[in-house]
Design an enzyme around this catalytic site. Structure first.
Site, PDB file in Angstrom:
ATOM      1  N   GLU A   1       0.774  -1.269  -0.012  1.00  0.00           N
ATOM      2  CA  GLU A   1      -0.311  -0.139   0.079  1.00  0.00           C
ATOM      3  C   GLU A   1       0.855   1.294  -0.155  1.00  0.00           C
ATOM      4  O   GLU A   1       1.825   1.215   0.686  1.00  0.00           O
ATOM      5  CB  GLU A   1      -0.858   0.151   1.243  1.00  0.00           C
TER       6      GLU A   1
ATOM      7  N   ASP B   1       9.699   5.646  -3.169  1.00  0.00           N
ATOM      8  CA  ASP B   1       8.952   4.440  -3.465  1.00  0.00           C
ATOM      9  C   ASP B   1       9.655   3.281  -2.617  1.00  0.00           C
ATOM     10  O   ASP B   1      10.878   3.068  -2.874  1.00  0.00           O
ATOM     11  CB  ASP B   1       9.126   4.218  -4.805  1.00  0.00           C
TER      12      ASP B   1
ATOM     13  N   ARG C   1       9.037   0.165  -2.477  1.00  0.00           N
ATOM     14  CA  ARG C   1       8.501  -1.427  -3.003  1.00  0.00           C
ATOM     15  C   ARG C   1       9.826  -2.173  -3.563  1.00  0.00           C
ATOM     16  O   ARG C   1      10.935  -1.481  -4.145  1.00  0.00           O
ATOM     17  CB  ARG C   1       7.482  -1.364  -4.140  1.00  0.00           C
TER      18      ARG C   1
END
Length: 213
Positions: A101, A135, A137
């Site tokens: 998320e 980011d 991720r």
């Protein structure tokens, strides 16, 4: 991010019929895994017949509660998910639904970042203002999932060049990237322009002066 991955194994396979508000319906084989590097409950949705395609179509879709579930118009996540399900089912492939998320910062932090965006920051500036990565991720678990499914070469459905770059570093061959459609709303234009300008997403947008997102 690592350049090698430990072995993950399939945990459960179950057929789930999917139905969307516009009437589109399809059945997915939903797969869970043991041994994922980050310990998160990521899932794979196998759609159509991946073996029927010379190279399966794959999307790495990061969870977006606000967009995927509640239809938020501040992003393009919900429409991208809907589009990806149908396109992958038509050709055969896999959608990895990754529990990342807010580009990996979590739901509460994402909503905090929204408040900063309302005050004028773009989506990346807002994350860093919170002391978080632009980011966060990491696609190591995604590479593990693909390997467990026997997929080492794929066509990647994405506008984000970092996804292809990370998968290649993790020894997954990306034959080509396939862009998603452009899903704009008055509420997400600043966000989409920021992605194009800051991280070089392949989204065809008309130039807009003095636009941040």
């Amino acid at each position: 991010m690592t350049t090698s991955t430990a072995t993950a194994t399939v945990r459960t396979r179950v057929q789930i019929p999917l139905s969307f508000p516009d009437g589109y319906q399809v059945t997915a084989e939903v797969i869970t895994f043991h041994g994922l590097a980050d310990g998160a409950e990521h899932i794979a949705l196998v759609l159509g017949d991946p073996a029927a395609a010379a190279t399966p179509l794959v999307r790495l879709h990061s969870e977006c509660l606000t967009g995927d579930v509640f239809g938020s118009a501040r992003c393009d996540c919900g429409p991208q998910l809907r589009e990806a399900i149908e396109r992958i089912a038509a050709t055969g492939g896999v959608l990895l639904y990754l529990r990342q998320e807010g580009r990996g910062i979590g739901l509460y932090n994402k909503l905090d970042a929204y408040a900063l965006q309302d005050a004028g920051l773009d989506t990346y500036e807002a994350n860093t203002a919170l002391g978080l990565p632009e980011d966060a991720r990491d696609y190591t678990a995604a590479a593990q999932m693909l390997t467990a499914l026997g997929i080492t070469e794929l066509n990647l459905l994405t506008n984000n060049p970092d996804k292809a770059r990370q998968l290649r570093d993790l020894d997954i061959s990306v034959a080509r990237t396939v862009p998603t459609s452009v899903h704009t709303t008055p509420s997400n234009l600043r966000y989409l322009h920021a992605k194009v300008q800051h991280t070089h997403h392949t989204i065809a947008l008309a130039p807009v002066a003095c636009l941040v997102g």
